[in-house]
Design an enzyme around this catalytic site. Structure first.
Site, short mmCIF file in Angstrom:
data_model
loop_
_atom_site.label_atom_id
_atom_site.label_comp_id
_atom_site.label_asym_id
_atom_site.label_seq_id
_atom_site.Cartn_x
_atom_site.Cartn_y
_atom_site.Cartn_z
N LEU A 60 11.36 -24.95 -77.00
CA LEU A 60 11.44 -26.15 -77.52
C LEU A 60 12.41 -26.59 -78.74
O LEU A 60 12.09 -25.50 -79.63
CB LEU A 60 10.13 -26.65 -77.77
CG LEU A 60 8.83 -26.68 -76.50
CD1 LEU A 60 7.56 -26.56 -77.12
CD2 LEU A 60 9.12 -27.66 -75.57
N GLU A 61 13.02 -27.59 -79.02
CA GLU A 61 13.46 -27.70 -80.30
C GLU A 61 12.88 -28.97 -81.14
O GLU A 61 12.91 -30.16 -80.23
CB GLU A 61 15.22 -27.94 -79.83
CG GLU A 61 16.13 -28.06 -81.24
CD GLU A 61 16.21 -29.43 -81.63
OE1 GLU A 61 16.49 -29.51 -83.05
OE2 GLU A 61 16.29 -30.45 -80.86
#
Length: 188
Positions: A136-137
């Site tokens: 995830l960013e």
């Protein structure tokens, strides 16, 4: 191609191991306190982020190059709350491990709770027969530090089932992120 319902998501998670660990209902509290929800929703699954983070920093004054990424651009952090510096970002991974069926494409969208605080979640699609923890960013678009809570909801996965199986899946072509288990940096 159609979006899949809560009934389908439960069936695929319980019978085919598509999501593990799996919450069959939407969870909104933990040990008596309110949390950002996770689990099965009407037409999606809200994922949690684990407590492992890589926080972007520019202490080495390097150039960000996706073809030659310098891992020193990140500071590793383990904890229940990650603080992202202003106008910066952090990487994390989902608590959940995914096994995407051959005839399914999964798209990830951010949760409104975070979006309304200027925190944007970015994830590329989970392709047919991809499996692993999702990296995830989180982008902090604000001029202030921002918090991300581990083991609480951060994004929603939507599952789209095709009328026919793809000719070549992610697994068939030996995709470079197949089977990833931790926060994974860019690969070429």
């Amino acid at each position: 191609m159609s979006i899949k319902s809560d009934k389908w998501i439960r069936r695929m998670a319980e019978q085919q191991g598509m999501i593990a660990p799996f919450a069959p209902e939407l969870v909104r509290s933990n040990e008596g306190g309110k949390i950002v929800s996770y689990g099965t929703s009407s037409y999606g699954y809200d994922v949690r982020c684990a407590n492992e983070f890589k926080i972007f920093t520019n202490i080495n004054s390097t150039i960000v190059d996706p073809k030659d990424f310098d891992a020193r651009n990140f500071v590793d952090f383990v904890g229940d709350v990650c603080i992202i510096p202003p106008n910066s970002f952090a990487l994390a991974r989902t608590v959940e491990f995914f096994r995407i069926p051959r005839n399914v494409l999964t798209v990830c969208l951010g949760k409104s709770t975070y979006a309304r605080c200027g925190i944007i979640v970015n994830v590329t699609p989970l392709e047919p027969e991809w499996e692993g923890h999702v990296t995830l960013e989180f982008s902090n678009t604000t001029p202030l530090p921002a918090k991300i809570y581990a083991n609480e909801g951060v994004a929603q996965m939507l599952f789209f089932e095709s009328d026919e199986e793809c000719e070549t899946s992610y697994k068939d072509r030996g995709g470079k992120y197949f089977g990833q288990t931790g926060v994974t940096l860019p690969k070429i």
